[in-house]
Design an enzyme around this catalytic site. Structure first.
Site, PDB file in Angstrom:
ATOM      1  N   GLU A  63     -15.808   8.267   3.331  1.00 18.11           N
ATOM      2  CA  GLU A  63     -16.538   6.997   3.193  1.00 18.11           C
ATOM      3  C   GLU A  63     -17.175   6.569   4.512  1.00 18.11           C
ATOM      4  O   GLU A  63     -16.619   6.813   5.588  1.00 18.11           O
ATOM      5  CB  GLU A  63     -15.557   5.897   2.754  1.00 18.11           C
ATOM      6  N   THR A  91      -3.290  11.735   5.643  1.00 21.67           N
ATOM      7  CA  THR A  91      -3.988  11.291   4.430  1.00 21.67           C
ATOM      8  C   THR A  91      -5.290  10.581   4.812  1.00 21.67           C
ATOM      9  O   THR A  91      -6.323  10.772   4.182  1.00 21.67           O
ATOM     10  CB  THR A  91      -3.084  10.321   3.625  1.00 21.67           C
ATOM     11  N   ASP A 234      -6.970   2.118  -3.478  1.00 24.35           N
ATOM     12  CA  ASP A 234      -8.209   1.777  -2.770  1.00 24.35           C
ATOM     13  C   ASP A 234      -9.364   2.698  -3.136  1.00 24.35           C
ATOM     14  O   ASP A 234     -10.294   2.879  -2.362  1.00 24.35           O
ATOM     15  CB  ASP A 234      -7.964   1.776  -1.249  1.00 24.35           C
ATOM     16  N   LYS A 238      -7.433   5.181  -8.563  1.00 26.64           N
ATOM     17  CA  LYS A 238      -6.240   5.235  -7.687  1.00 26.64           C
ATOM     18  C   LYS A 238      -5.693   3.817  -7.548  1.00 26.64           C
ATOM     19  O   LYS A 238      -6.171   3.033  -6.750  1.00 26.64           O
ATOM     20  CB  LYS A 238      -6.667   5.806  -6.332  1.00 26.64           C
ATOM     21  N   SER A 299      -5.751  -5.330  -1.573  1.00 29.03           N
ATOM     22  CA  SER A 299      -6.399  -4.808  -0.353  1.00 29.03           C
ATOM     23  C   SER A 299      -7.065  -3.454  -0.604  1.00 29.03           C
ATOM     24  O   SER A 299      -6.466  -2.552  -1.191  1.00 29.03           O
ATOM     25  CB  SER A 299      -5.320  -4.665   0.733  1.00 29.03           C
ATOM     26  N   VAL A 300      -8.315  -3.326  -0.150  1.00 27.26           N
ATOM     27  CA  VAL A 300      -8.959  -2.003  -0.161  1.00 27.26           C
ATOM     28  C   VAL A 300      -9.473  -1.622   1.220  1.00 27.26           C
ATOM     29  O   VAL A 300      -9.734  -0.454   1.497  1.00 27.26           O
ATOM     30  CB  VAL A 300     -10.122  -1.914  -1.197  1.00 27.26           C
TER      31      VAL A 300
HETATM   32  P1  NAD Z   1       0.783   8.744   3.600  1.00 25.49           P
HETATM   33  O1  NAD Z   1       0.387   9.919   2.757  1.00 25.49           O
HETATM   34  O2  NAD Z   1       1.132   8.960   5.028  1.00 25.49           O
HETATM   35  O3  NAD Z   1       2.044   8.005   2.916  1.00 25.49           O
HETATM   36  C1  NAD Z   1       2.115   7.720   1.552  1.00 25.49           C
HETATM   37  C2  NAD Z   1       3.590   7.675   1.149  1.00 25.49           C
HETATM   38  O4  NAD Z   1       3.664   7.252  -0.224  1.00 25.49           O
HETATM   39  C3  NAD Z   1       4.287   9.034   1.237  1.00 25.49           C
HETATM   40  O5  NAD Z   1       5.425   8.948   2.062  1.00 25.49           O
HETATM   41  C4  NAD Z   1       4.647   9.350  -0.217  1.00 25.49           C
HETATM   42  O6  NAD Z   1       5.881  10.080  -0.347  1.00 25.49           O
HETATM   43  C5  NAD Z   1       4.776   7.948  -0.807  1.00 25.49           C
HETATM   44  N1  NAD Z   1       4.671   7.864  -2.267  1.00 25.49           N
HETATM   45  C6  NAD Z   1       3.795   8.511  -3.086  1.00 25.49           C
HETATM   46  N2  NAD Z   1       4.041   8.168  -4.368  1.00 25.49           N
HETATM   47  C7  NAD Z   1       5.061   7.260  -4.344  1.00 25.49           C
HETATM   48  C8  NAD Z   1       5.757   6.539  -5.351  1.00 25.49           C
HETATM   49  N3  NAD Z   1       5.477   6.701  -6.659  1.00 25.49           N
HETATM   50  N4  NAD Z   1       6.756   5.695  -4.979  1.00 25.49           N
HETATM   51  C9  NAD Z   1       7.085   5.548  -3.667  1.00 25.49           C
HETATM   52  N5  NAD Z   1       6.466   6.218  -2.658  1.00 25.49           N
HETATM   53  C10 NAD Z   1       5.461   7.068  -3.007  1.00 25.49           C
HETATM   54  O7  NAD Z   1      -0.402   7.700   3.446  1.00 25.49           O
HETATM   55  P2  NAD Z   1      -0.739   6.423   4.397  1.00 25.49           P
HETATM   56  O8  NAD Z   1      -1.658   6.821   5.480  1.00 25.49           O
HETATM   57  O9  NAD Z   1       0.521   5.708   4.708  1.00 25.49           O
HETATM   58  O10 NAD Z   1      -1.610   5.596   3.360  1.00 25.49           O
HETATM   59  C11 NAD Z   1      -0.992   5.010   2.226  1.00 25.49           C
HETATM   60  C12 NAD Z   1      -2.064   4.518   1.282  1.00 25.49           C
HETATM   61  O11 NAD Z   1      -2.751   3.404   1.850  1.00 25.49           O
HETATM   62  C13 NAD Z   1      -3.142   5.563   0.957  1.00 25.49           C
HETATM   63  O12 NAD Z   1      -3.378   5.535  -0.436  1.00 25.49           O
HETATM   64  C14 NAD Z   1      -4.369   5.079   1.719  1.00 25.49           C
HETATM   65  O13 NAD Z   1      -5.567   5.466   1.096  1.00 25.49           O
HETATM   66  C15 NAD Z   1      -4.152   3.577   1.675  1.00 25.49           C
HETATM   67  N6  NAD Z   1      -4.812   2.835   2.753  1.00 25.49           N
HETATM   68  C16 NAD Z   1      -5.381   1.640   2.433  1.00 25.49           C
HETATM   69  C17 NAD Z   1      -5.994   0.882   3.423  1.00 25.49           C
HETATM   70  C18 NAD Z   1      -6.556  -0.455   3.077  1.00 25.49           C
HETATM   71  O14 NAD Z   1      -7.250  -1.063   3.899  1.00 25.49           O
HETATM   72  N7  NAD Z   1      -6.269  -0.984   1.913  1.00 25.49           N
HETATM   73  C19 NAD Z   1      -6.065   1.354   4.746  1.00 25.49           C
HETATM   74  C20 NAD Z   1      -5.440   2.555   5.061  1.00 25.49           C
HETATM   75  C21 NAD Z   1      -4.816   3.293   4.041  1.00 25.49           C
END
Ligand code: NAD
Length: 355
Positions: A63, A91, A234, A238, A299-300
């Site tokens: 993005e 990720t 986000d 998803k 939040s996105v």
């Molecule tokens: P990451 O891959 O490091 O961590 C994700 C964790 O979620 C992993 O430890 C995984 O085991 C766990 N998980 C997956 N399915 C699960 C479930 N059903 N129950 C419990 N735990 C589960 O990812 P990250 O960098 O920590 O990012 C997390 C999320 O946040 C991603 O989807 C990312 O796109 C999103 N994100 C959003 C924003 C925003 O501004 N809203 C910003 C950054 C990241």
């Protein structure tokens, strides 16, 4: 503002970002980024706004997130690839740029993987400060990946959370979080299920990564009066929350045209009422009005938050030395003599021809 040669662009590498953040203190940085975001949200109408430009594939998304306040222009490049973690990769990774609108010249290029985690957590805690029950001291943290500790620490610094109840489908992630939060001033408790994690929590943060309509929280897990900070959903297709939770919640969003595509509310009708957070911050709209209300920050991540984080880092660099200078802008003595500059370079380097 930094005083510098216009053709040289300060570049903050991952190594220098870590040094800068450690030099200032992680909680201080998130508190100050939250203040910058709030200041920018309060002048929301000034900004150019567009839903981010997303390029989707079967495995993830790439993005671009641009915005401008008329004086500075910023953008972030960011990816989201849930399967990366299983391959030993992040990720989410990002880098970003800030430019001077007057000249169009870049004034900062920086890593933004760490900065995104800081700004996302700062934004979450800032929203909660306006929406969560004032007496909330315990937060459930579901999803204990890369973003998790930043979220916990921002809620500690900005909302006064003193206990986090951790749950992840992968216990290794929870152990990592427990280890990293030792000595942080937070009591961190490992939980075996989402049900156990939400016990006694006034705030529930979901921050998982899966490229599907997931149900991280079922309706029965969200009691009256709770604030839900839903970070992980986000992207189109998803999401993290059961639709019934959305129907019982007052929903707060960053920028509706983007959140309707990417957020939890993609599960709802396109005209389902939501409140824009910037209006809560200016006082034009109400935040939490009732102790039994469920508030939800869907939040996105919006470009203005990255802009705020970029301008914060730019403001902190002077005098720190935590940057390198990149020769990024061609700068002939006579602006129209770009080719002449190339010719002179070939004369200076025997064996290299401009032809
Ligand atoms: P990451 O891959 O490091 O961590 C994700 C964790 O979620 C992993 O430890 C995984 O085991 C766990 N998980 C997956 N399915 C699960 C479930 N059903 N129950 C419990 N735990 C589960 O990812 P990250 O960098 O920590 O990012 C997390 C999320 O946040 C991603 O989807 C990312 O796109 C999103 N994100 C959003 C924003 C925003 O501004 N809203 C910003 C950054 C990241």
């Amino acid at each position: 503002m930094m005083t510098r040669k216009l053709n040289v662009v300060p570049f903050v590498s991952v190594d220098n970002m870590m040094k800068l953040v450690l030099h200032l203190g992680v909680e201080r940085v998130m508190t100050e980024i939250a203040a910058c975001i709030e200041a920018d949200f309060r002048r929301w109408p000034l900004f150019d706004k567009t839903p981010r430009v997303a390029s989707h594939s079967d495995v993830g998304v790439i993005e671009l997130m641009p915005t401008s306040d008329g004086k500075m222009y910023g953008f972030k490049y960011v990816n989201g690839h849930p399967k990366n973690m299983r391959e030993g990769l992040q990720t989410v990774t990002a880098f970003g740029l800030l430019a001077d609108v007057n000249t169009g010249y870049p004034i900062l290029l920086t890593e933004m993987t760490i900065l995104t985690a800081l700004r996302t957590a700062a934004m979450s805690a800032l929203a909660a400060r306006h929406l969560a029950p004032r007496d909330a001291r315990t937060m459930a943290m579901i999803g204990n990946g890369a973003q998790a500790e930043f979220q916990a620490l921002a809620f500690h610094a900005i909302c006064g959370i003193d206990t986090v109840r951790l749950y992840d489908i992968d216990p290794v992630a929870t152990e990592k979080c427990l280890r990293n939060l030792k000595g942080s001033g937070l009591t961190a408790i490992a939980c075996k299920s989402p049900e156990e994690a939400v016990e006694g929590a006034g705030i529930i943060t979901t921050c998982t990564a899966d490229k599907q309509y997931a149900t991280i929280l079922t309706d029965n897990l969200v009691g009256a009066g709770v604030h839900v900070n839903a970070v992980g959903g986000d992207c189109p297709g998803k999401t993290e929350l059961h639709r019934d939770i959305l129907l019982r919640s007052s929903i707060f969003v960053e920028y509706p045209p983007q959140t309707r595509i990417e957020g939890e509310i993609q599960q709802l009708a396109p005209d389902h009422p939501v409140t824009e957070l910037w209006q809560v911050m200016t006082g034009a709209a109400a935040g939490r009005t009732d102790a039994r209300q469920i508030t939800l920050f869907d939040s996105v991540g919006f470009a203005i938050e990255d802009f705020s984080a970029l301008r914060y880092i730019h403001g902190q660099l002077q005098g720190t030395g935590f940057f390198e200078e990149l020769d990024m802008i061609a700068d002939p003595d006579e602006p129209r003599d770009l080719y002449g500059m190339l010719l002179r370079a070939s004369e200076a380097e025997p064996g290299i021809s401009a032809a």
